[in-house]
Write a protein that holds these residues in place. Structure first.
Motif, PDB file in Angstrom:
ATOM      1  N   ARG A   1       0.828  -1.208   0.000  1.00 48.34           N
ATOM      2  CA  ARG A   1       0.000   0.000   0.000  1.00 48.34           C
ATOM      3  C   ARG A   1       0.864   1.260   0.000  1.00 48.34           C
ATOM      4  O   ARG A   1       0.604   2.220  -0.713  1.00 48.34           O
ATOM      5  CB  ARG A   1      -0.905  -0.001   1.228  1.00 48.34           C
ATOM      6  CG  ARG A   1      -2.038  -1.014   1.175  1.00 48.34           C
ATOM      7  CD  ARG A   1      -2.788  -1.008   2.493  1.00 48.34           C
ATOM      8  NE  ARG A   1      -3.878  -1.977   2.490  1.00 48.34           N
ATOM      9  CZ  ARG A   1      -4.555  -2.335   3.576  1.00 48.34           C
ATOM     10  NH1 ARG A   1      -4.232  -1.794   4.758  1.00 48.34           N
ATOM     11  NH2 ARG A   1      -5.522  -3.220   3.499  1.00 48.34           N
ATOM     12  N   PHE A   2       1.888   1.213   0.815  1.00 49.93           N
ATOM     13  CA  PHE A   2       2.786   2.371   0.901  1.00 49.93           C
ATOM     14  C   PHE A   2       3.506   2.606  -0.424  1.00 49.93           C
ATOM     15  O   PHE A   2       3.658   3.738  -0.882  1.00 49.93           O
ATOM     16  CB  PHE A   2       3.792   2.152   2.027  1.00 49.93           C
ATOM     17  CG  PHE A   2       4.835   3.230   2.141  1.00 49.93           C
ATOM     18  CD1 PHE A   2       4.466   4.568   2.252  1.00 49.93           C
ATOM     19  CD2 PHE A   2       6.180   2.921   2.127  1.00 49.93           C
ATOM     20  CE1 PHE A   2       5.419   5.567   2.354  1.00 49.93           C
ATOM     21  CE2 PHE A   2       7.145   3.901   2.230  1.00 49.93           C
ATOM     22  CZ  PHE A   2       6.766   5.233   2.337  1.00 49.93           C
ATOM     23  N   ALA A   3       3.951   1.500  -1.064  1.00 45.92           N
ATOM     24  CA  ALA A   3       4.660   1.617  -2.337  1.00 45.92           C
ATOM     25  C   ALA A   3       3.753   2.244  -3.395  1.00 45.92           C
ATOM     26  O   ALA A   3       4.170   3.145  -4.152  1.00 45.92           O
ATOM     27  CB  ALA A   3       5.153   0.248  -2.794  1.00 45.92           C
ATOM     28  N   ALA A   4       2.503   1.786  -3.477  1.00 44.79           N
ATOM     29  CA  ALA A   4       1.571   2.329  -4.469  1.00 44.79           C
ATOM     30  C   ALA A   4       1.260   3.794  -4.193  1.00 44.79           C
ATOM     31  O   ALA A   4       1.187   4.621  -5.114  1.00 44.79           O
ATOM     32  CB  ALA A   4       0.288   1.504  -4.474  1.00 44.79           C
TER      33      ALA A   4
ATOM     34  N   ALA B   1       4.427   6.214  -4.755  1.00 45.59           N
ATOM     35  CA  ALA B   1       4.842   6.378  -6.150  1.00 45.59           C
ATOM     36  C   ALA B   1       4.192   7.603  -6.775  1.00 45.59           C
ATOM     37  O   ALA B   1       4.756   8.243  -7.680  1.00 45.59           O
ATOM     38  CB  ALA B   1       4.485   5.128  -6.944  1.00 45.59           C
ATOM     39  N   PHE B   2       2.975   7.962  -6.301  1.00 52.08           N
ATOM     40  CA  PHE B   2       2.275   9.130  -6.832  1.00 52.08           C
ATOM     41  C   PHE B   2       2.482  10.373  -5.976  1.00 52.08           C
ATOM     42  O   PHE B   2       2.364  11.496  -6.451  1.00 52.08           O
ATOM     43  CB  PHE B   2       0.773   8.821  -6.945  1.00 52.08           C
ATOM     44  CG  PHE B   2       0.478   7.702  -7.898  1.00 52.08           C
ATOM     45  CD1 PHE B   2       0.471   7.903  -9.270  1.00 52.08           C
ATOM     46  CD2 PHE B   2       0.242   6.415  -7.415  1.00 52.08           C
ATOM     47  CE1 PHE B   2       0.214   6.864 -10.152  1.00 52.08           C
ATOM     48  CE2 PHE B   2      -0.010   5.370  -8.289  1.00 52.08           C
ATOM     49  CZ  PHE B   2      -0.028   5.593  -9.664  1.00 52.08           C
ATOM     50  N   GLU B   3       2.750  10.161  -4.684  1.00 50.16           N
ATOM     51  CA  GLU B   3       3.059  11.272  -3.785  1.00 50.16           C
ATOM     52  C   GLU B   3       4.426  10.977  -3.155  1.00 50.16           C
ATOM     53  O   GLU B   3       4.499  10.386  -2.079  1.00 50.16           O
ATOM     54  CB  GLU B   3       1.995  11.421  -2.703  1.00 50.16           C
ATOM     55  CG  GLU B   3       0.609  11.758  -3.255  1.00 50.16           C
ATOM     56  CD  GLU B   3      -0.409  11.938  -2.148  1.00 50.16           C
ATOM     57  OE1 GLU B   3      -0.134  12.752  -1.241  1.00 50.16           O
ATOM     58  OE2 GLU B   3      -1.444  11.267  -2.175  1.00 50.16           O
TER      59      GLU B   3
ATOM     60  N   PHE C   1      10.668   9.170  -2.380  1.00 51.93           N
ATOM     61  CA  PHE C   1      10.554   7.917  -3.116  1.00 51.93           C
ATOM     62  C   PHE C   1      11.723   7.802  -4.104  1.00 51.93           C
ATOM     63  O   PHE C   1      12.105   8.794  -4.713  1.00 51.93           O
ATOM     64  CB  PHE C   1       9.216   7.912  -3.882  1.00 51.93           C
ATOM     65  CG  PHE C   1       8.944   6.634  -4.624  1.00 51.93           C
ATOM     66  CD1 PHE C   1       8.403   5.552  -3.970  1.00 51.93           C
ATOM     67  CD2 PHE C   1       9.253   6.525  -5.976  1.00 51.93           C
ATOM     68  CE1 PHE C   1       8.155   4.370  -4.658  1.00 51.93           C
ATOM     69  CE2 PHE C   1       9.018   5.348  -6.667  1.00 51.93           C
ATOM     70  CZ  PHE C   1       8.460   4.269  -6.007  1.00 51.93           C
ATOM     71  N   PRO C   2      12.324   6.655  -4.299  1.00 53.85           N
ATOM     72  CA  PRO C   2      11.989   5.328  -3.747  1.00 53.85           C
ATOM     73  C   PRO C   2      12.739   4.993  -2.461  1.00 53.85           C
ATOM     74  O   PRO C   2      12.636   3.879  -1.953  1.00 53.85           O
ATOM     75  CB  PRO C   2      12.432   4.392  -4.867  1.00 53.85           C
ATOM     76  CG  PRO C   2      13.666   5.056  -5.403  1.00 53.85           C
ATOM     77  CD  PRO C   2      13.399   6.542  -5.325  1.00 53.85           C
ATOM     78  N   PHE C   3      13.503   5.989  -1.962  1.00 55.31           N
ATOM     79  CA  PHE C   3      14.344   5.694  -0.797  1.00 55.31           C
ATOM     80  C   PHE C   3      13.518   5.485   0.467  1.00 55.31           C
ATOM     81  O   PHE C   3      13.924   4.705   1.344  1.00 55.31           O
ATOM     82  CB  PHE C   3      15.372   6.813  -0.610  1.00 55.31           C
ATOM     83  CG  PHE C   3      16.221   7.024  -1.828  1.00 55.31           C
ATOM     84  CD1 PHE C   3      17.172   6.089  -2.201  1.00 55.31           C
ATOM     85  CD2 PHE C   3      16.049   8.141  -2.634  1.00 55.31           C
ATOM     86  CE1 PHE C   3      17.955   6.268  -3.331  1.00 55.31           C
ATOM     87  CE2 PHE C   3      16.815   8.331  -3.764  1.00 55.31           C
ATOM     88  CZ  PHE C   3      17.763   7.393  -4.120  1.00 55.31           C
ATOM     89  N   ASN C   4      12.360   6.157   0.553  1.00 55.30           N
ATOM     90  CA  ASN C   4      11.493   5.913   1.708  1.00 55.30           C
ATOM     91  C   ASN C   4      10.979   4.475   1.705  1.00 55.30           C
ATOM     92  O   ASN C   4      10.848   3.840   2.751  1.00 55.30           O
ATOM     93  CB  ASN C   4      10.339   6.906   1.754  1.00 55.30           C
ATOM     94  CG  ASN C   4       9.548   6.953   0.458  1.00 55.30           C
ATOM     95  OD1 ASN C   4       9.856   6.248  -0.506  1.00 55.30           O
ATOM     96  ND2 ASN C   4       8.521   7.799   0.425  1.00 55.30           N
TER      97      ASN C   4
END
Length: 577
Positions: free
Chosen positions: A63-66, A69-71, A97-100
């Motif tokens: 969920r976090f990845a999706a 990716a937009f925010e 993102f993507p380091f978070n």
């Protein structure tokens, strides 16, 4: 083959293995992991719990990845938390993102493995702690902070500096590797013993096979009648107590009017392999006391031991009390353990398998090499002392500015085979000192025989001598105990110069007939004092001499008694590589 031949073959084999494993016994590790796996295999409830946690964590991560990716800078909806003191992901760059996502994935994995390696019913406690500790070390090796491509801070600096940081890092790596292969200590920049470290004026008045005794020059026109003796640990050079002048406990005390003596231990080599605990007692503490009694006749001594030096001093004090020797006015213990049942994470390296492995490794050389103990201590704080340094020195190409304490820490020492074996077996494995079974001169000693008042110092963040372990001195003795808990760690907490505004401490006095108080309750109820604890300790020693007039400083040495001036401080032993 005879027994000696087969024993030698076994020792040589283990010694060769130790060079490949860094001194860690593979047998001890296999035993720990086997214990964990077998008990986990027989715990279906624990397995279901871990599966549920993995599914929940995986769902949250997806969920976090999706979402991120937009925010790109959105915070994690169910963020995995770093442990207290872990600052690897503090930089704001890790929030992008993507380091978070990389950071959250790593922390989630670390948390899951912590759950998997703890709380398995039936597993031996030490095995559980070993598996958890070693697994954490392996995971930390793979942290995204450790690689150029996955560390946003390193990537940014590499682009800004056009790779110059990596070139400097390579130079730093080559310099450090060369020093390690040549068995020389790393550069300490502008710090040098006798120049701006260990510069308190004094004279060496005793030298034997194991110690030099330094008598420091007075800085006041009169002094307190009773002298102070420092017994530092032999795993460190003594001058942690006489660092640069602003951080020198020796200078602080002489400026207050104290006569100070310091033991400087020899750095042993293969020829000293047969020096044991009795030798450290006889040639160390007792020889120093004899010299002080000749220089300051008729006066009792305020003896102070640091780390292992404090443990040795406790042994000496108990033996003296048993034998009716009343030369000690007081005993002070800096971060020193007398009970080894809860020695902290260093205890993970101490069991029969590991001790035997270390003995065989030391047997061939006759001593424990300088890097062995240092490496073990670094593992206890690997994020701070290993991985953060790799990132800082080799990936960012920076060198942390050297301070006096860091220069001292780089000046490592060795330990003789017999002494270290006796120390590990009799104190760590058997806990003989706390059980009144440790023998001095073929007779057992008991800490309960000590009648001199005790001042014990613990440090909040001590990974070597945890303060709750130091606190046990209350239970082990039948005398007055003043306990002080200070901020900082094993070294930085002790080296707390009076001008350091960030320090704070708690202190209380416990009479010989008072009831026991558990350490957590003590810490909750004792008021906190701001500043260095040095003045509180100095006032305690001075209070023991209240009503006595100050006297003229004693002469340096005593030629008639055989304690002539041999050379200027800091002496020769401290310079031994």
């Amino acid at each position: 083959m005879n027994e000696n031949t087969t024993s030698t073959l076994d020792r040589l084999t283990k010694s060769a293995t130790a060079r490949l494993t860094g001194g860690i016994s593979p047998t001890a590790l296999m035993a720990a992991y086997s214990d964990w796996l077998l008990h986990l295999a027989g715990s279906p409830g624990k397995q279901l719990e871990l599966v549920e946690k993995a599914l929940t964590a995986g769902t949250n991560l997806m969920r976090f990845a999706a979402h991120s990716a937009f925010e790109p800078e959105v915070p994690a909806p169910h963020p995995a938390q770093t442990v207290k003191g872990d600052h690897r992901f503090d930089d704001p760059a890790w929030e992008r993102f993507p380091f978070n996502l990389l950071a959250q994935s790593f922390l989630t994995t670390e948390q899951w493995w912590h759950e998997a390696t703890t709380g398995v019913r039936g597993e031996t406690r030490q095995h559980s702690e070993v598996v958890s500790f070693v697994t954490r070390q392996l995971l930390d090796m793979m942290a995204p902070t450790n690689f150029i491509a996955t560390n946003p801070v390193v990537l940014e600096q590499t682009m800004v500096q056009h790779g110059a940081n990596l070139i400097r890092g390579l130079q730093n790596f080559i310099e450090d590797t060369g020093a390690s292969l040549a068995h020389t200590k790393p550069s300490t920049n502008h710090f040098e013993v006798g120049v701006n470290l260990a510069v308190s004026p004094g004279k060496v008045i005793l030298r034997n096979r194991l110690i030099e005794l330094i008598q420091y020059s007075p800085t006041t026109s009169d002094v307190f009648a009773e002298p102070i003796l420092f017994v530092p640990a032999w795993i460190m050079k003594y001058y942690i107590l006489d660092l640069s002048p602003v951080n020198s406990l020796v200078k602080y005390l002489t400026d207050r009017g104290h006569t100070v003596f310091m033991i400087s231990w020899k750095n042993p080599d293969g020829g000293d392999r047969d020096l044991g605990m009795e030798d450290y007692l006889r040639l160390g503490v007792m020889a120093a006391l004899d010299a002080i009694n000749a220089v300051v006749p008729g006066e009792k001594v305020h003896a102070t031991g640091y780390c292992l030096g404090g443990t040795l001093l406790s042994i000496a004090a108990a033996a003296m009390a048993r034998d009716g020797d009343s030369r000690l006015a007081s005993i002070t213990l800096f971060a020193a353990q007398t009970d080894f049942t809860e020695p902290g994470e260093i205890g993970l390296f101490i069991n029969e398998s590991q001790v035997t492995f270390l003995e065989d490794m030391m047997w061939q050389k006759g001593y424990l090499a300088t890097g062995q103990m240092a490496g073990a201590f670094q593992l206890l704080r690997s994020n701070d002392l290993i991985w953060s340094r790799i990132i800082h020195d080799y990936l960012l190409g920076q060198r942390e500015e050297m301070i006096d304490l860091m220069a001292w820490n780089a000046d490592a020492t060795r330990m003789p085979y017999k002494m270290h074996s006796e120390y590990l077996r009799h104190l760590f494995l058997e806990n003989e000192l706390a059980r009144a079974q440790f023998r001095v001169g073929e007779r057992a000693i008991a800490l309960t025989d000590i009648r001199a008042p005790i001042f014990a110092v613990g440090t909040v963040a001590d990974h070597v001598a945890p303060w709750k372990s130091v606190f046990k001195i209350h239970q082990l003795t039948d005398t007055d105990v003043t306990f002080l808990l200070t901020s900082g760690g094993h070294n930085a907490g002790i080296v707390a110069g009076p001008e350091n505004p960030r320090r704070h401490y708690q202190i209380s006095h416990h009479g010989a007939n008072e009831c026991h108080v558990e350490p957590d309750a003590w810490a909750r109820t004792m008021p906190e004092h701001k500043g260095s604890w040095w003045p509180a300790w100095a006032e305690w020693i001075e209070g023991k001499q209240a009503g006595r007039p100050r006297v003229a400083p004693p002469a340096t040495g005593n030629d008639a008694a055989g304690y002539s001036v041999l050379e200027e401080a800091p002496g020769s032993y401290v310079h031994q590589p």
